[in-house]
Design a protein around this motif. Structure first.
Motif, PDB file in Angstrom:
ATOM      1  N   GLY A 199       9.965  29.833 -38.599  1.00 52.74           N
ATOM      2  CA  GLY A 199       9.390  31.120 -38.216  1.00 52.74           C
ATOM      3  C   GLY A 199       9.990  31.702 -36.958  1.00 52.74           C
ATOM      4  O   GLY A 199       9.319  32.423 -36.211  1.00 52.74           O
ATOM      5  N   GLY A 200      11.273  31.393 -36.710  1.00 54.03           N
ATOM      6  CA  GLY A 200      11.955  31.960 -35.549  1.00 54.03           C
ATOM      7  C   GLY A 200      11.857  31.121 -34.295  1.00 54.03           C
ATOM      8  O   GLY A 200      12.310  31.553 -33.229  1.00 54.03           O
ATOM      9  N   LYS A 201      11.316  29.914 -34.393  1.00 57.05           N
ATOM     10  CA  LYS A 201      11.180  29.072 -33.200  1.00 57.05           C
ATOM     11  C   LYS A 201      12.530  28.548 -32.725  1.00 57.05           C
ATOM     12  O   LYS A 201      12.733  28.301 -31.535  1.00 57.05           O
ATOM     13  N   LYS A 205       9.509  42.251 -41.224  1.00 55.49           N
ATOM     14  CA  LYS A 205       8.656  41.600 -40.226  1.00 55.49           C
ATOM     15  C   LYS A 205       9.177  40.197 -39.916  1.00 55.49           C
ATOM     16  O   LYS A 205       9.198  39.774 -38.756  1.00 55.49           O
ATOM     17  N   LEU A 206       9.610  39.470 -40.958  1.00 55.52           N
ATOM     18  CA  LEU A 206      10.181  38.148 -40.727  1.00 55.52           C
ATOM     19  C   LEU A 206      11.467  38.244 -39.920  1.00 55.52           C
ATOM     20  O   LEU A 206      11.710  37.433 -39.013  1.00 55.52           O
ATOM     21  N   HIS A 207      12.279  39.242 -40.249  1.00 58.81           N
ATOM     22  CA  HIS A 207      13.563  39.406 -39.562  1.00 58.81           C
ATOM     23  C   HIS A 207      13.369  39.644 -38.070  1.00 58.81           C
ATOM     24  O   HIS A 207      14.152  39.165 -37.239  1.00 58.81           O
ATOM     25  N   ARG A 208      12.328  40.374 -37.707  1.00 55.32           N
ATOM     26  CA  ARG A 208      12.080  40.662 -36.289  1.00 55.32           C
ATOM     27  C   ARG A 208      11.762  39.397 -35.496  1.00 55.32           C
ATOM     28  O   ARG A 208      11.908  39.371 -34.274  1.00 55.32           O
ATOM     29  N   GLU A 209      11.360  38.341 -36.182  1.00 58.15           N
ATOM     30  CA  GLU A 209      11.043  37.085 -35.501  1.00 58.15           C
ATOM     31  C   GLU A 209      12.258  36.173 -35.366  1.00 58.15           C
ATOM     32  O   GLU A 209      12.193  35.148 -34.666  1.00 58.15           O
ATOM     33  N   LEU A 210      13.369  36.523 -35.999  1.00 53.77           N
ATOM     34  CA  LEU A 210      14.562  35.678 -35.964  1.00 53.77           C
ATOM     35  C   LEU A 210      15.398  35.948 -34.719  1.00 53.77           C
ATOM     36  O   LEU A 210      15.467  37.077 -34.237  1.00 53.77           O
ATOM     37  N   THR A 211      16.049  34.901 -34.221  1.00 52.48           N
ATOM     38  CA  THR A 211      17.055  35.034 -33.170  1.00 52.48           C
ATOM     39  C   THR A 211      18.378  34.591 -33.770  1.00 52.48           C
ATOM     40  O   THR A 211      18.604  33.391 -34.007  1.00 52.48           O
ATOM     41  N   VAL A 212      19.239  35.555 -34.064  1.00 54.48           N
ATOM     42  CA  VAL A 212      20.525  35.267 -34.691  1.00 54.48           C
ATOM     43  C   VAL A 212      21.590  35.235 -33.597  1.00 54.48           C
ATOM     44  O   VAL A 212      21.761  36.206 -32.855  1.00 54.48           O
TER      45      VAL A 212
END
Length: 539
Positions: free
Chosen positions: A323-325, A353-360
């Motif tokens: 979940g973006g952790k 919404k999921l994409h906004r939680e990602l750190t790429v």
């Protein structure tokens, strides 16, 4: 215009011209700026030198008080993305095709001319016929024009939309089907590359050229001798427990192997090893095969396939990263750009919404910001030349490429004419003349001098630069692994493992740094992430 000129001249005692000279727009206001005596002197000089008025007629000097309203250029409305263009040309130097066919400005001007012409006229027909190759096919789609444009016009996006409009419903369905079953397509591609590496290049070139004539030159790639062998079937073994980041090897690095003649660790092995060495181990999920950043479909304008893969990679990445952790580290700059930005318009609302939680995170940023401070450089090349990709320009991380290279080499050089190579995934195999034109100036800078290392961070761009320069480019992350690899003393091989074997000591290489414990650049990577054995199917 009259009010503006009076404000400039009478209120502020200013000049009506700076960057440009006196043209049609300013000619009626020349006397306002200079006064009647000076203007008359200009007329007398003009009449002595050019009594018949053949030199630039009605330019600079014009007695018509409404010259600025005469012969105004019409600007027909075109696609919304390009309509704001004022044809300034700032985009032109950045365009890979501007010396081959058309620049972004010319693409827009030609569209306006099509709209200006009567429907079905010979001029319109000729423009439409030529536009396919001269504008759409030879656009690299790198969107560096957007970076140079004062109002951010992305002509590359417009060309991708035109590619989409060409597709039939059947073609869109096939592209979507390929995205749905990409695991099988990826495996087939790797096996095809492995098989091709055992066949004579001339034969492959001949076969693919015949296929291009029979099908379409914009659909069937031409085989190039610079294409490397296949990647290993197996990715390095990693552990989820204690991982500092999720490592996503891009599909291009799961299909294509290292440059010919490079016997050292693969890029995935190098990333895993150097991350562990810095105390920040990475984890490769077991189910990365069959996923992609969606750039393959995005660049060709296959919207349905793009949507399938864009949503799949975001859903998968969200699960992999808890979940973006954890950050998602991507090892190809174009794929970083794709996952971080280009997939967004094609996502469902839930997946946005999921994409906004990602750190790429691009692997260059990971290496420069997270790994370098924790690593000890044991050996350095004498010199390295760098190829920043267009995706790096979009991501604004060219400085990280330089930082990694400067850690690995005493001298790190970015050519003055470095620009997009125009290889653009497979476009350099569809239209090799595009890469030849796009890289001509950069290659002319690189070729006269021998460097110890040729570095970039995108496999297909490296292939393009190999073709342009006759040199062998590889990832800066592979160079960093070599520079920081613990190893035995001078003259020794670095031990058993994939691709290992007796190799020359790099300390003896001209220009390299005989630092403590040199290891062979072509040796193995012992420790976390190394494959138990080489893949016999790899190149």
């Amino acid at each position: 215009m009259a009010d503006f000129c009076r404000l400039t001249v009478e209120r502020f005692d200013g000049s009506l011209k700076a960057e440009h000279a006196t043209g049609r727009n300013i000619a009626p206001f020349l006397e306002l700026e200079w006064g009647p005596r000076a203007t008359e002197l200009m007329w007398r000089t003009k009449q002595v030198i050019d009594p018949d008025g053949v030199l630039a007629p009605r330019i600079v000097l014009d007695r018509d008080p409404k010259a600025h309203l005469r012969g105004l250029k019409t600007i027909p409305r075109v696609e919304p993305v390009a309509d704001p263009c004022i044809e300034c040309g700032f985009c032109e130097p950045t365009c890979p095709s501007h010396d081959l066919t058309t620049s972004p400005r010319q693409r827009i001007v030609l569209r306006r001319e099509m709209m200006r012409q009567p429907g079905g006229s010979p001029v319109e027909t000729g423009l439409v016929d030529a536009y396919g190759y001269d504008a759409v096919d030879t656009c690299a789609g790198d969107s560096t024009c957007k970076l140079a444009c004062p109002v951010g016009i992305d002509t590359g996006a417009m060309m991708k939309d035109f590619r989409h409009q060409r597709h039939s419903r059947r073609e869109e369905r096939i592209a979507a089907l390929a995205a749905t079953h990409f695991r099988a397509a990826e495996t087939a591609a790797r096996l095809a590359v492995a098989a091709a590496s055992r066949i004579d290049d001339r034969l492959l070139r001949g076969v693919t050229r015949l296929a291009r004539r029979a099908v379409h030159p914009d659909l069937v790639p031409e085989w190039l001798p610079e294409i490397p062998g296949a990647a290993s079937r197996k990715l390095p073994r990693t552990s989820k427990a204690g991982a500092s980041a999720v490592y996503y090897p891009a599909c291009v690095n799961r299909i294509f192997g290292s440059p010919d003649g490079y016997r050292g660790p693969s890029l995935p092995q190098a990333v895993v090893a150097v991350s562990a060495r810095a105390g920040k181990p990475v984890w490769i999920p077991d189910d990365v095969n069959g996923t992609c950043c969606a750039t393959i479909w995005h660049s060709k304008g296959y919207d349905a396939g793009n949507a399938v893969m864009a949503n799949r990679i975001v859903e998968a990445a969200w699960g992999w990263t808890a979940g973006g952790k954890l950050p998602l580290v991507v090892d190809a700059s174009s794929c970083t750009l794709g996952i971080a930005h280009e997939v967004v318009p094609y996502l469902t609302e839930d997946n946005r919404k999921l994409h906004r939680e990602l750190t790429v995170v691009d692997s260059l940023v990971w290496a420069a910001d997270e790994l370098l401070p924790e690593l000890t450089v044991l050996r350095r090349a004498g010199s390295a030349v760098l190829h920043p990709t267009c995706s790096m320009e979009h991501l604004d991380d060219v400085d990280r490429l330089r930082a990694v290279a400067e850690a690995c080499a005493h001298e790190a050089v970015i050519p003055d004419d470095a620009a997009c190579c125009g290889f653009a995934g497979d476009r350099g195999m569809l239209h090799k003349e595009l890469t030849a034109s796009a890289t001509a100036k950069e290659a002319a800078e690189v070729r006269p001098r021998e460097y110890d290392a040729y570095l970039s961070a995108n496999r297909m761009c490296e292939i393009g630069m190999d073709r342009a320069t006759g040199r062998s480019y590889h990832s800066a992350l592979m160079e960093l692994e070599w520079a920081t690899r613990p190893g035995p003393g001078p003259g020794s091989s670095s031990g058993p493992g994939p691709g290992s074997g007796p190799a020359p000591d790099p300390a003896s290489r001209p220009g390299s740094d005989p630092a403590p414990g040199p290891a062979s650049r072509t040796g193995s990577v012992p420790g976390p992430g190394s494959d138990p054995e080489p893949d016999p199917g790899s190149g």
